[in-house]
Design a protein around this motif. Structure first.
Motif, PDB file in Angstrom:
ATOM      1  N   ALA A 198       0.833  -1.208   0.000  1.00 39.65           N
ATOM      2  CA  ALA A 198       0.000   0.000   0.000  1.00 39.65           C
ATOM      3  C   ALA A 198       0.871   1.262   0.000  1.00 39.65           C
ATOM      4  CB  ALA A 198      -0.917  -0.005   1.215  1.00 39.65           C
ATOM      5  N   TYR A 199       1.928   1.237   0.795  1.00 41.96           N
ATOM      6  CA  TYR A 199       2.822   2.390   0.829  1.00 41.96           C
ATOM      7  C   TYR A 199       3.467   2.610  -0.538  1.00 41.96           C
ATOM      8  CZ  TYR A 199       2.796   3.170   5.914  1.00 41.96           C
ATOM      9  OH  TYR A 199       2.432   3.478   7.183  1.00 41.96           O
ATOM     10  N   ALA A 200       3.958   1.512  -1.145  1.00 41.22           N
ATOM     11  CA  ALA A 200       4.627   1.628  -2.434  1.00 41.22           C
ATOM     12  C   ALA A 200       3.672   2.161  -3.498  1.00 41.22           C
ATOM     13  CB  ALA A 200       5.196   0.280  -2.849  1.00 41.22           C
ATOM     14  N   ASP A 219      12.589  10.569 -13.460  1.00 49.72           N
ATOM     15  CA  ASP A 219      13.960  10.105 -13.684  1.00 49.72           C
ATOM     16  C   ASP A 219      14.924  10.542 -12.586  1.00 49.72           C
ATOM     17  OD1 ASP A 219      13.144   8.951 -16.065  1.00 49.72           O
ATOM     18  OD2 ASP A 219      13.513  10.803 -17.195  1.00 49.72           O
ATOM     19  N   ASP A 220      14.503  11.515 -11.778  1.00 50.10           N
ATOM     20  CA  ASP A 220      15.368  12.000 -10.702  1.00 50.10           C
ATOM     21  C   ASP A 220      15.071  11.253  -9.411  1.00 50.10           C
ATOM     22  OD1 ASP A 220      16.459  13.866 -12.425  1.00 50.10           O
ATOM     23  OD2 ASP A 220      14.940  15.385 -11.936  1.00 50.10           O
ATOM     24  N   THR A 221      16.092  11.150  -8.579  1.00 52.77           N
ATOM     25  CA  THR A 221      15.922  10.453  -7.307  1.00 52.77           C
ATOM     26  C   THR A 221      15.198  11.353  -6.320  1.00 52.77           C
ATOM     27  OG1 THR A 221      17.945   9.197  -7.679  1.00 52.77           O
ATOM     28  CG2 THR A 221      17.117   9.319  -5.417  1.00 52.77           C
ATOM     29  N   LEU A 222      14.163  10.803  -5.695  1.00 51.25           N
ATOM     30  CA  LEU A 222      13.361  11.530  -4.709  1.00 51.25           C
ATOM     31  C   LEU A 222      13.624  10.956  -3.321  1.00 51.25           C
ATOM     32  CD1 LEU A 222      11.041  13.572  -4.036  1.00 51.25           C
ATOM     33  CD2 LEU A 222       9.450  11.658  -4.393  1.00 51.25           C
ATOM     34  N   THR A 223      13.897  11.843  -2.360  1.00 48.63           N
ATOM     35  CA  THR A 223      14.093  11.408  -0.980  1.00 48.63           C
ATOM     36  C   THR A 223      12.737  11.256  -0.304  1.00 48.63           C
ATOM     37  OG1 THR A 223      16.235  12.518  -0.822  1.00 48.63           O
ATOM     38  CG2 THR A 223      15.131  11.998   1.241  1.00 48.63           C
ATOM     39  N   ARG A 239      11.051  -2.782   1.642  1.00 50.52           N
ATOM     40  CA  ARG A 239      10.263  -3.290   0.502  1.00 50.52           C
ATOM     41  C   ARG A 239       9.843  -2.152  -0.408  1.00 50.52           C
ATOM     42  NH1 ARG A 239       5.620  -7.312   2.293  1.00 50.52           N
ATOM     43  NH2 ARG A 239       5.392  -7.243  -0.001  1.00 50.52           N
ATOM     44  N   VAL A 240       9.502  -0.982   0.210  1.00 51.70           N
ATOM     45  CA  VAL A 240       9.116   0.160  -0.623  1.00 51.70           C
ATOM     46  C   VAL A 240      10.295   0.610  -1.467  1.00 51.70           C
ATOM     47  CG1 VAL A 240       8.430   2.592  -0.552  1.00 51.70           C
ATOM     48  CG2 VAL A 240       7.296   0.931   0.928  1.00 51.70           C
ATOM     49  N   ALA A 241      11.496   0.658  -0.896  1.00 43.76           N
ATOM     50  CA  ALA A 241      12.684   1.069  -1.636  1.00 43.76           C
ATOM     51  C   ALA A 241      12.990   0.121  -2.787  1.00 43.76           C
ATOM     52  CB  ALA A 241      13.871   1.166  -0.679  1.00 43.76           C
ATOM     53  N   ASN A 246      13.901   4.953  -8.307  1.00 37.79           N
ATOM     54  CA  ASN A 246      14.452   6.294  -8.125  1.00 37.79           C
ATOM     55  C   ASN A 246      13.964   6.980  -6.847  1.00 37.79           C
ATOM     56  OD1 ASN A 246      15.909   6.092 -10.523  1.00 37.79           O
ATOM     57  ND2 ASN A 246      14.248   6.987 -11.741  1.00 37.79           N
ATOM     58  N   ILE A 247      13.975   6.260  -5.752  1.00 35.28           N
ATOM     59  CA  ILE A 247      13.686   6.895  -4.461  1.00 35.28           C
ATOM     60  C   ILE A 247      14.786   6.523  -3.474  1.00 35.28           C
ATOM     61  CG2 ILE A 247      11.197   6.917  -4.832  1.00 35.28           C
ATOM     62  CD1 ILE A 247      11.006   4.631  -2.765  1.00 35.28           C
ATOM     63  N   HIS A 248      15.013   7.460  -2.546  1.00 40.26           N
ATOM     64  CA  HIS A 248      15.970   7.221  -1.468  1.00 40.26           C
ATOM     65  C   HIS A 248      15.201   7.328  -0.154  1.00 40.26           C
ATOM     66  CE1 HIS A 248      19.458   7.342   1.075  1.00 40.26           C
ATOM     67  NE2 HIS A 248      19.160   8.570   1.505  1.00 40.26           N
ATOM     68  N   CYS A 249      15.086   6.198   0.552  1.00 45.62           N
ATOM     69  CA  CYS A 249      14.264   6.148   1.758  1.00 45.62           C
ATOM     70  C   CYS A 249      15.111   6.456   2.992  1.00 45.62           C
ATOM     71  CB  CYS A 249      13.616   4.774   1.903  1.00 45.62           C
ATOM     72  SG  CYS A 249      12.437   4.400   0.587  1.00 45.62           S
ATOM     73  N   VAL A 250      14.559   7.308   3.864  1.00 43.08           N
ATOM     74  CA  VAL A 250      15.196   7.679   5.126  1.00 43.08           C
ATOM     75  C   VAL A 250      14.167   7.484   6.229  1.00 43.08           C
ATOM     76  CG1 VAL A 250      16.302   9.512   6.469  1.00 43.08           C
ATOM     77  CG2 VAL A 250      16.687   9.357   3.992  1.00 43.08           C
ATOM     78  N   ARG A 251      14.568   6.835   7.306  1.00 46.95           N
ATOM     79  CA  ARG A 251      13.636   6.593   8.420  1.00 46.95           C
ATOM     80  C   ARG A 251      13.985   7.533   9.582  1.00 46.95           C
ATOM     81  NH1 ARG A 251      13.053   3.365  13.017  1.00 46.95           N
ATOM     82  NH2 ARG A 251      15.229   2.703  12.843  1.00 46.95           N
TER      83      ARG A 251
END
Length: 514
Positions: A198-200, A219-223, A239-241, A246-251
């Motif tokens: 659901a998050y993805a 095309d650009d990486t999104l934080t 799992r979302v990453a 093109n995403i950078h996950c931060v917790r």
């Protein structure tokens, strides 16, 4: 500082916090049904006087960006009011936030218009607050609280998406170059069987939406910054990453939330919204509350201003009274010091006077003598002013020589010799003491020219009369008797050769104040 009641209202619940000073002392959740509203009313009955701040967490929200001509004052207020009515006719909860000025030559103003499009979401809660008699200070969108929270995380918001699981769903808020652009709430993204999927899905849909608005490129990486209040999202984030390109996950985990937002751990256990509530009363922008809602709050502010003014006046009065007391004490000390010095001087005087010889008479006689002297001195005059007047008149005539000056000071003026001829009568006594006298002189050499001698005497008389201190001048004797009543006989030349002088006498009377 007044207590604050902080609410985060969604479709199914309200997270409520009671803030006292800078600390939240109580945090509870109330359902949006009838029982929850009743319980909320009972909660308000236990807090006493407090200011109320509300935040709406709902899908029924709208954001619009607009560039308008630069204006100030009433022109700007009127233009914004027309725009808000044009965009949001059916909701009173609207706001316009300035976003700076554009970079083109016109330098127009940029605005973000925001509105809660479903007023019914908070109306029932406002009714309970109104019945409790508490003033409402502000109504906000949760997206605005997310902005305040994101700034406190210290993360780079040049291109970032904040993912926050709330009780009402997953809140996704997008920032570009540090500015808020869009926020959306997905109700079905939390609590399902497959949270990661659901998050993805929601993050991918949000990226497509941002791309369609030309706010972000796929095309650009999104934080993506995840707010994890109980440290349970680590597997979901992995799992979302893996599933979104093109995403950078931060917790941002529990410890970071507690440390940087200063929220109590037990309150954070209740709901993530507790982390937002502490930010609500910090002068947030975009207050959606209309004037009809904030009437009580404005009265509260005016009342506090009156109290503050009264307190300031009271403090000023106390300071003034303290200053006066200090001055009074200082004057008392000075008076006592002067009294001691006076007593010491009097004692020293008594010690010195004991060694003086005995006085020839009593002090009373001495005082009487001084008083008599003062009275006598008031009536005493010196002949010196009289002589100065005579000297000034005669010194300009070198052929005139003084033989005699008679001076008197009294109520009776001086009289010429009775044997001498006196034209007219002598001045009468007036009872006022005056200076007067006679001047006897002669003209030398004298060769018998009586006319010249008489002219010289008259000139002296006029000089005397011209003095401002002189009251009267009279020539009482000429070298020649010029009275028309007497017969003239003899040889004047022979008489002059016998005497060689021309004698005259002048009577002079000064003014009383001379």
């Amino acid at each position: 500082m007044a207590d604050k009641i902080l609410l985060c209202i969604s479709a199914n619940q309200a997270v409520v916090a009671h803030q006292r000073g800078r600390n939240v002392v109580r945090c509870e959740i109330f359902g949006s049904d009838e029982d929850g509203l009743v319980a909320f009313g009972e909660f308000l009955g236990t807090v006493g006087n407090a200011l109320v701040y509300l935040a709406a967490d709902t899908v029924e929200e709208d954001y619009r960006f607009e560039t308008l001509p630069h204006a100030t004052g009433s022109d700007r207020a009127g233009m914004l009011d027309r725009k808000l009515k044009q965009y949001y006719r059916n909701s009173p909860y609207v706001s316009a936030m300035p976003r700076g000025r554009s970079g083109d030559k016109r330098r127009d103003d940029r605005y973000l218009f925001a509105a809660l499009t479903n007023p019914a979401l908070i109306d029932s809660w406002l009714d309970v607050i109104k019945r409790a008699g508490l003033p409402v200070a502000g109504i906000y969108m949760v997206s605005m609280l997310t902005t305040a929270l994101a700034l406190k995380t210290g993360h780079n918001l040049s291109r970032a998406l904040i993912a926050a699981p709330h009780g009402a769903g997953l809140r996704l808020t997008y920032y570009k170059n540090g500015e808020f652009f869009v926020s959306r709430l997905s109700r079905g993204a939390v609590g399902g069987d497959d949270t990661a999927r659901a998050y993805a899905t929601e993050i991918a849909n949000t990226r497509n939406y941002l791309s369609s608005l030309h706010l972000d490129s796929l095309d650009d990486t999104l934080t993506v910054l995840f707010l994890d209040r109980n440290d349970s999202l680590a597997p979901v984030i992995d799992r979302v990453a893996a599933n979104v390109a093109n995403i950078h996950c931060v917790r941002f985990g529990r410890d970071a939330l507690v440390r940087q937002l200063r929220v109590a751990p037990d309150h954070l256990d209740i709901a993530l919204e507790a982390a937002y509530l502490t930010l609500m009363a910090d002068n947030l922008p975009a207050n959606l509350a209309p004037a009809s809602i904030t009437t009580g709050y404005r009265q509260y502010r005016r009342r506090n201003a009156v109290y503050a003014t009264g307190a300031a006046v009271g403090v000023a009065g106390l300071l003034w009274a303290g200053h006066n007391l200090w001055q009074s004490y200082d004057l008392g000390e000075q008076t006592a010091y002067d009294a001691n010095r006076t007593a010491a001087a009097q004692a020293q005087y008594r010690d010195i006077t004991r060694e003086f010889p005995a006085a020839p008479t009593t002090s009373e006689n001495l005082i009487n003598a001084v008083e008599i002297y003062k009275k006598i001195s008031k009536n005493v005059r010196s002949p010196q002013p009289f002589m100065h007047i005579v000297s000034r008149a005669i010194e300009q005539s070198p052929d005139v020589f003084l033989q005699e000056i008679n001076w008197t000071y009294g109520t009776e003026p001086a009289q010429a010799d009775s044997a001498s001829p006196q034209p007219g009568t002598a001045p009468e006594a007036s009872g006022i003491r005056k200076q007067s006298g006679t001047i006897t002189g002669e003209i030398r050499p004298f060769v018998g020219d009586y006319r010249a001698a008489i002219d010289t005497i008259n000139v002296i008389a006029r000089r005397l009369a011209a003095d401002p201190a002189v009251a009267e001048v009279r020539v009482v004797k000429f070298p020649l008797n010029v009275s028309p009543g007497l017969a003239l006989a003899g040889n004047t030349k022979d008489a002059a050769e016998q005497t060689g002088v021309a004698v005259f006498k002048i009577l002079l009377l000064l003014k009383p104040d001379a």
